[in-house]
Design an enzyme around this catalytic site. Structure first.
Site, short mmCIF file in Angstrom:
data_model
loop_
_atom_site.label_atom_id
_atom_site.label_comp_id
_atom_site.label_asym_id
_atom_site.label_seq_id
_atom_site.Cartn_x
_atom_site.Cartn_y
_atom_site.Cartn_z
CE1 TYR A 239 -23.21 0.28 -19.88
CE2 TYR A 239 -25.13 0.06 -21.29
CZ TYR A 239 -24.41 -0.35 -20.18
OH TYR A 239 -24.88 -1.37 -19.39
NE ARG B 30 -32.75 -0.49 -25.86
CZ ARG B 30 -33.02 -1.48 -25.02
NH1 ARG B 30 -32.05 -2.33 -24.67
NH2 ARG B 30 -34.23 -1.66 -24.55
NE ARG C 17 -36.29 -7.19 -16.94
CZ ARG C 17 -36.78 -6.46 -15.95
NH1 ARG C 17 -36.73 -6.92 -14.71
NH2 ARG C 17 -37.33 -5.28 -16.17
CB CYS D 164 -40.36 -11.40 -17.06
SG CYS D 164 -39.36 -10.34 -15.99
CB CYS E 112 -37.73 -11.70 -9.21
SG CYS E 112 -36.75 -12.78 -10.29
CB CYS F 249 -31.97 -11.85 -15.25
SG CYS F 249 -33.00 -10.37 -15.28
CB CYS G 153 -34.55 -16.77 -16.22
SG CYS G 153 -36.29 -16.31 -16.08
CE LYS H 90 -42.74 -9.52 -5.15
NZ LYS H 90 -42.30 -10.05 -3.86
CB ALA I 157 -47.11 -34.99 2.27
#
Length: 660
Positions: A173, A221, A325, A348, A351, A354, A371, A442, A469
């Site tokens: 930024y 930051r 997250r 989290c 994925c 978000c 989320c 994953k 079922a």
């Protein structure tokens, strides 16, 4: 438990009750005028109530008219913003947490049209290779005016009763654009040497200190490493050695704490990491900074496990753990850790939904940031576990399918006092979530499965494995409602000659390891998310993999951050990627493709062919059961093949709003 994680720490003259920080993340909850909304207040208050010691808001615009990053974002560019921030601070303080408001301007990474300008202000006229927006080099007058905007914003933060301000100088930024030689090509006093590139930030810090006093804490930051190599950019930019130098300089400027991150938009995967990045992968950056300064250092690096965070603090790598997250997925992460309820933490799964939904919300008013694993996230004013109706009275609800939709529905039903009974035709729970956890990196997807299983165990939910079922079994229960979450079946277009051959498999068979392939030439047909991940699974097992996609690009519809992450690893395996290739037939070990642009034919030899052309709902079972029961709800993939977010959402909604 977790002596270090739950020890107090001081930032300036403020005492934080523990070392747990919810770092900034956009949430698209603010009002259309930038005002703090009731949804904002509920969102942050839930994380404060859940035990976070320090809450940092999303990046708040110091220039609402010309310096927004999103359509809905907190603004601090006028005095009217103070009242909303005050209500937010009060809500956070009620739960014993401290509040920091992060202030920023996007610079060249902002969207010109959104901000009503011809070009975005920046250190230099360097176009962002992600947003591709026109940018211009700021004049000296523009720089001084912008510095004053930051200072006035900080004064408003202080006036609101917030405990501190965080200056956002990371992630590419505006301030970062002045710090880095990659984006700062100036030849005046704001460019060139290290001291000159620091000047813009130094003057902002000095101005805030003069306006707010020495007792009002200032955090910064910053990206300790822009990781430009990740994007194949040859320029140095900010590398870790200079990142440490920046940290030392900021301490000399009187900054009270440092929040260490990495990356810019061109390398955004190192800032907001997809699943390929492991826990703690960039803590070396925070550790290098901490070894050089004496002020508290907040480190963010895909931190998910309390044990891992405790060790990182104990080993002196960081002073405080930071994540956004982690607490979006579970606002009670801190409290659960403190009480030793580790199995109940909803982690989290990286994925990226978000991030994907945040971008979509900017262009589609019907989309909200969400989320994938926590339906309540961002909806705290609408749905809440604490206030949901408890009117089940032990009545039975039959749930067909123990995938993420069925298990989420059963969790909420049990909380409401119903007696859910789950039927699962496979021998394991999880459905597509279980299969999705098989490809490399994953395994994090299993976080959701483990959480849901722990919840069903907590509430005593009955799960009948290896039990389909059928209408007969459902009728034996005399349920007050039937939830159908029985998933999908792979699409196999049998009109293609040879697709039923012995060496042709679908992705489910491969991931379940019904067939085991080693040291084989494998052609994967289709490059959607499942196809790409299955290809990586096969490559890791020592196969030589090629992917064939009929569309013009690999990964149509796959979120870019996820696609970049997967393709980076596939290329390391030597996988070959083919686009504009339409499968016509398979005969034994040879497939015939038509090249959609030239119409030429391509013959490809392989030992095995894996078809990944999507999935379709098992409509026959849905129709059969719906015809025999009055109160039927269809969930997740049984509605339409989708993703984990859709499964969790439909499961939650069906159970929460069930009326019988």
């Amino acid at each position: 438990m977790y002596r270090n994680l739950f020890s107090k720490i001081r930032i300036g003259n403020r005492t934080i009750k523990n070392r747990i920080v919810m770092t900034a993340m956009g949430n698209h909850l603010a009002g259309s005028d930038g005002a703090v909304s009731e949804r904002d207040i509920a969102f942050y208050a839930a994380r404060a109530k859940g035990g976070c010691g320090l809450i940092i808001t999303e990046c708040a615009a110091v220039d609402w008219t010309h310096g927004r990053g999103n359509q809905a974002q907190i603004s601090v560019d006028h005095d009217g913003a103070v009242e909303g921030l005050r209500r937010l601070a009060d809500a956070v303080h009620r739960h014993g947490a401290k509040l920091a408001v992060q202030i920023y301007h996007p610079g060249r990474q902002g969207i010109a049209a959104l901000n009503g300008v011809a070009s975005m202000p920046s250190a230099s006229q360097t176009e962002c290779q992600c947003t591709h927006q026109p940018a211009h080099e700021m004049t000296k007058d523009e720089i001084l005016e912008m510095e004053e905007k930051f200072v006035r914003a900080a004064v408003r933060v202080k006036d609101s009763g917030a405990d501190m301000v965080e200056i956002h100088a990371a992630h590419g930024y505006l301030i970062n654009q002045f710090l880095s030689t990659y984006t700062n090509k100036r030849t005046d006093e704001y460019g060139g040497s290290f001291e000159n590139r620091m000047r813009f930030l130094d003057e902002i810090i000095g101005g805030i200190r003069r306006a707010c006093g020495k007792d009002f804490p200032i955090l910064v930051r910053f990206s300790a490493d822009e990781c430009l190599d990740y994007a194949g950019i040859q320029e140095a930019g900010i590398r870790l050695e200079e990142g440490v130098r920046i940290a030392v300089h900021l301490e000399e400027q009187g900054v009270d704490a440092l929040n260490v991150s990495a990356g810019i938009y061109e390398t955004m995967n190192v800032s907001w990491e997809p699943v390929g990045f492991d826990q703690g992968w960039k803590l070396n950056m925070a550790a290098a900074v901490k070894s050089a300064v004496s002020v508290p250092v907040i480190g963010a690096a895909v931190l998910r496990d309390p044990d891992f965070c405790e060790a990182a603090i104990a080993e002196g790598k960081i002073d405080m753990m930071g994540s956004a997250r982690t607490f979006f997925a579970d606002p009670e992460w801190a409290q659960k850790a403190k009480e030793g309820r580790l199995k109940e933490i909803r982690k989290c799964i990286q994925c990226m939904y978000c991030m994907e939904s945040l971008g979509a919300a900017d262009t589609d008013p019907d989309v909200t940031m969400a989320c994938a694993v926590n339906y309540e996230g961002g909806k705290e004013t609408e749905v809440c576990a604490e206030t949901m109706p408890r009117d089940g009275r032990g009545r039975i609800v039959a749930v067909a399918g123990a995938g993420p939709a069925g298990m989420e529905a059963a969790r909420i039903l049990a909380m409401r006092g119903f007696r859910p009974v789950i039927f699962e035709k496979q021998g394991v729970c999880g459905g597509k979530t279980y299969l999705a956890s098989k490809p490399p990196k994953k395994e994090k997807t299993k976080y959701l499965l483990n959480y849901q299983l722990s919840q069903l165990e907590k509430y005593g939910v009955e799960i009948r494995l290896n039990c389909e079922a059928t209408p007969k079994r459902l009728k034996e229960l005399n349920p007050c409602a039937v939830f159908l979450a029985h998933g999908t079946r792979p699409v196999m277009p049998f009109s293609i000659p040879g697709i039923d051959g012995e060496n042709v498999r679908d992705t489910e068979a491969v991931l379940r390891e019904d067939v085991v392939l080693r040291d084989c030439d494998v052609a994967v047909i289709g490059s959607g998310m499942t196809g790409i991940e299955t290809a990586e699974f096969l490559a890791e097992q020592g196969n030589r993999v090629q992917i064939f996609e009929m569309a013009d690009e690999i990964g149509p519809g796959v979120f870019p951050q996820i696609l970049t992450d997967c393709l980076t690893r596939l290329r390391e395996y030597g996988a070959k990627l083919h686009t504009k290739t339409q499968l016509l037939s398979i005969e034994k070990d040879t497939a015939v493709f038509r090249l959609t642009d030239s119409k030429e034919m391509l013959k490809v030899r392989a030992d095995a062919f894996v078809i990944s052309l999507g999935n379709r709902p098992a409509a026959e079972l849905t129709e059969q059961i719906a015809a025999q029961f009055d109160n039927v709800r269809v969930l997740g993939d049984a509605v339409a093949s989708g993703r984990i977010e859709a499964a969790v959402r439909t499961g939650y909604e069906a159970a929460y709003f069930l009326k019988v």
